[in-house]
Design a protein around this motif. Structure first.
Motif, PDB file in Angstrom:
ATOM      1  N   ASP A   1      78.726  50.671  98.071  1.00 40.52           N
ATOM      2  CA  ASP A   1      77.799  51.721  98.505  1.00 40.52           C
ATOM      3  C   ASP A   1      76.408  51.506  97.929  1.00 40.52           C
ATOM      4  O   ASP A   1      75.642  52.453  97.771  1.00 40.52           O
ATOM      5  CB  ASP A   1      78.338  53.093  98.089  1.00 40.52           C
ATOM      6  CG  ASP A   1      78.516  53.224  96.580  1.00 40.52           C
ATOM      7  OD1 ASP A   1      78.462  52.191  95.883  1.00 40.52           O
ATOM      8  OD2 ASP A   1      78.716  54.354  96.097  1.00 40.52           O
ATOM      9  N   ILE A   2      76.063  50.242  97.607  1.00 40.55           N
ATOM     10  CA  ILE A   2      74.769  49.917  97.025  1.00 40.55           C
ATOM     11  C   ILE A   2      74.159  48.705  97.747  1.00 40.55           C
ATOM     12  O   ILE A   2      74.880  47.932  98.389  1.00 40.55           O
ATOM     13  CB  ILE A   2      74.888  49.618  95.506  1.00 40.55           C
ATOM     14  CG1 ILE A   2      76.061  48.643  95.213  1.00 40.55           C
ATOM     15  CG2 ILE A   2      75.089  50.900  94.723  1.00 40.55           C
ATOM     16  CD1 ILE A   2      75.710  47.213  95.202  1.00 40.55           C
ATOM     17  N   GLU A   3      72.844  48.581  97.646  1.00 41.71           N
ATOM     18  CA  GLU A   3      72.177  47.355  98.072  1.00 41.71           C
ATOM     19  C   GLU A   3      72.375  46.334  96.958  1.00 41.71           C
ATOM     20  O   GLU A   3      72.028  46.601  95.801  1.00 41.71           O
ATOM     21  CB  GLU A   3      70.689  47.608  98.307  1.00 41.71           C
ATOM     22  CG  GLU A   3      70.403  48.662  99.368  1.00 41.71           C
ATOM     23  CD  GLU A   3      70.960  48.287 100.723  1.00 41.71           C
ATOM     24  OE1 GLU A   3      70.523  47.268 101.286  1.00 41.71           O
ATOM     25  OE2 GLU A   3      71.841  49.018 101.227  1.00 41.71           O
ATOM     26  N   ALA A   4      72.946  45.176  97.270  1.00 44.34           N
ATOM     27  CA  ALA A   4      73.395  44.223  96.249  1.00 44.34           C
ATOM     28  C   ALA A   4      72.555  42.951  96.256  1.00 44.34           C
ATOM     29  O   ALA A   4      72.389  42.312  97.299  1.00 44.34           O
ATOM     30  CB  ALA A   4      74.867  43.871  96.455  1.00 44.34           C
ATOM     31  N   PHE A   5      72.047  42.596  95.075  1.00 48.57           N
ATOM     32  CA  PHE A   5      71.346  41.333  94.868  1.00 48.57           C
ATOM     33  C   PHE A   5      72.178  40.498  93.903  1.00 48.57           C
ATOM     34  O   PHE A   5      72.322  40.856  92.724  1.00 48.57           O
ATOM     35  CB  PHE A   5      69.948  41.568  94.278  1.00 48.57           C
ATOM     36  CG  PHE A   5      69.016  42.318  95.177  1.00 48.57           C
ATOM     37  CD1 PHE A   5      68.104  41.636  95.981  1.00 48.57           C
ATOM     38  CD2 PHE A   5      69.043  43.705  95.233  1.00 48.57           C
ATOM     39  CE1 PHE A   5      67.230  42.327  96.817  1.00 48.57           C
ATOM     40  CE2 PHE A   5      68.179  44.408  96.063  1.00 48.57           C
ATOM     41  CZ  PHE A   5      67.270  43.711  96.853  1.00 48.57           C
ATOM     42  N   ILE A   6      72.765  39.400  94.395  1.00 49.30           N
ATOM     43  CA  ILE A   6      73.597  38.529  93.576  1.00 49.30           C
ATOM     44  C   ILE A   6      72.710  37.421  93.023  1.00 49.30           C
ATOM     45  O   ILE A   6      72.235  36.559  93.767  1.00 49.30           O
ATOM     46  CB  ILE A   6      74.751  37.911  94.403  1.00 49.30           C
ATOM     47  CG1 ILE A   6      75.479  38.996  95.205  1.00 49.30           C
ATOM     48  CG2 ILE A   6      75.698  37.144  93.496  1.00 49.30           C
ATOM     49  CD1 ILE A   6      76.140  40.058  94.386  1.00 49.30           C
TER      50      ILE A   6
END
Length: 508
Positions: free
Chosen positions: A246-251
């Motif tokens: 439920d988040i914007e993800a930056f790997i």
């Protein structure tokens, strides 16, 4: 060589009568992992079938080679090789000299997604589709976090299983959590890792000042809380089942490499979801729209709702940090906070809203909440950098002299917010927030009516410094008093060696 001792995982399994999970069928042989259970039950996600609506044509899953090719083309891959960018430690040092918190956030975010341009990213990718940035530069994110720092944290801090650290595994289609109770001691943690378990450090900013500083700056960019988890995975293993968040993800890949598969949302109902999904089986998720290997220095972004899974290749471990934002930060979430307050006013002012329902009704409690954020103080020019100390048997440098020409401003664009609740107006400030999200309630002070205009003036004046004399208060005494109160929480002052303030304000 056969191990001479019984591993932490095996001990844990023997106490619960667990069985051996198997290594993934498509992976080379790896060290066998015995199933482990503990007295703490892992979180169980519901397997209840959800009614779904078909996706719009632009979001449909690939059902043929042609459609799959089109879906893959909707994702982006950027090659950052050959583009120069400063090292993280150099960048953070330079940002200290930038006295505008918004500008600091813009520069740091641009560095993270370099060479993709900020405006292009938010126009083409943000909340829309994944993007992969490959740099061929393993040192790009060097200094942000490492296995060496992970080890130091375990040795020097009270890291608790389930609170700060999770031990996980995913074999034979089964996702398990193996958290014993109590402190995560280095011997046990590294024994789990050697047995093939993945390690997830929650809230690394609680232990790492660099991660904390990066997140504190980035949340000015997002206008929302920024969080992080660190993941350390042994070669030939996978720690988590396919799922969406439920988040914007930056790997951000820090060490080694990892194989990632990303999938479209399965239906319109799962686009930009409000909550994370349960674990999926492989036959529930269709074909990936992105199948890539991240190496150190690379970045992968995907919006909330995009299903993903990552596994380690045979020849390398993996460490990455997931930077996240925009959890429950939608228009709907905003209205959920605003509508109760609006209805309360309507009930007070309009008799129609106070008339009883035809039969019976249930009343609920309405409470105004504020999002808790962390903040990096302008230490050199605020109360946090004040030279007050004990010396020669007395308190030294504790006098503050504020004058009309003293220049002040907020510590940062997000340092303070005015919130009204009925007859009172409170100033919520972030300079004393915990590094751990939701650990404490937001800090606030009640504002006097005669100081509200001055506070709004300071908020809207940022990043400019203004004089104490310019504050919209009736008397000079009231102006100085207001500035002093703020100094203790949210102000910064120019030439602090001459002055002290109390709130979230900077003084020139």
């Amino acid at each position: 060589m056969e191990r001479k001792h019984m591993s932490a995982l095996s001990i844990y399994q023997s106490l619960s009568g667990g069985t051996k999970p198997q290594v993934q069928a498509n992976a080379p042989p790896a060290k066998k992992i015995k199933k482990k259970e503990n007295g703490i039950q892992p979180n169980k996600k519901s397997n209840k079938k959800k009614r779904t609506r078909p996706l719009k044509s632009s979001m449909k899953l690939s059902s043929s080679d042609e459609e799959k090719s089109k879906a893959v083309s909707d994702c982006e891959t950027r090659n950052g090789e050959g583009f120069d960018s400063p090292a993280l430690d150099v960048l953070l040092t330079d940002l200290v000299e930038v006295n505008n918190s918004r500008e600091r956030a813009n520069r740091l975010f641009q560095w993270i997604i370099h060479p993709v341009q900020d405006k292009s990213f938010f126009r083409e990718n943000w909340e829309k589709k994944p993007i992969l940035i490959q740099r061929q530069n393993p040192d790009y994110y060097k200094g942000l976090f490492s296995t060496a720092e992970f080890d130091r944290i375990l040795r020097n801090n009270d890291v608790q299983y389930g609170v700060n650290l999770d031990v996980t595994s995913y074999t034979n289609g089964k996702r398990e959590t193996h958290n014993p109770p109590g402190r995560a001691l280095p011997y046990t943690v590294w024994d789990f890792y050697e047995s093939g378990c993945s390690l997830r450090m929650l809230n690394p900013q609680a232990f790492s000042s660099t991660v904390w500083q990066v997140l504190s700056i980035l949340q000015e960019k997002f206008g929302s809380m920024a969080g992080a988890n660190v993941y350390l995975t042994p070669a030939r293993t996978q720690g988590f089942a396919p799922h969406y968040d439920d988040i914007e993800a930056f790997i951000l890949q820090l060490e080694g490499k990892k194989h990632w598969r990303v999938y479209n949302p399965r239906s319109e109902d799962e686009v930009l979801p409000l909550v994370s999904s349960p674990n999926f089986s492989q036959d529930e998720i269709g074909q990936p729209i992105m199948d890539v290997v991240l190496e150190a220095g690379d970045l992968l972004y995907f919006p909330r709702g995009f299903i993903h899974q990552g596994d380690c290749l045979p020849d390398a471990h993996s460490m990455h940090i997931t930077v996240s934002s925009y959890q429950r930060n939608s228009w709907g979430d905003l209205l959920l906070k605003l509508m109760p307050a609006a209805l309360e006013i309507a009930m007070e002012e309009d008799i129609e809203f106070r008339k009883g329902l035809p039969n019976t009704s249930t009343q609920g409690q309405l409470r105004l909440k504020c999002i808790c954020v962390c903040f990096v103080e302008e230490n050199a020019s605020s109360v946090y950098g004040a030279p007050a100390r004990w010396g020669d048997g007395e308190a030294l440098d504790v006098t503050v002299q504020l004058k009309g020409q003293t220049q002040i401003r907020l510590l940062g664009a997000g340092a303070a917010r005015l919130c009204g609740d009925g007859d009172t107006v409170s100033l919520f400030y972030t300079s004393e927030n915990s590094r751990v999200y939701h650990k404490e309630e937001p800090k606030s002070i009640e504002m006097k009516a005669e100081h509200i205009d001055a506070m709004e003036f300071l908020i809207h004046s940022y990043p400019k410094f203004v004089s104490v004399a310019s504050l919209p208060c009736e008397t000079m005494e009231a102006k100085v008093l207001h500035a002093f109160v703020l100094y203790l929480r949210t102000l910064a002052i120019h030439d602090l060696f001459k002055l002290f303030l109390y709130i979230n304000v900077c003084i020139l």
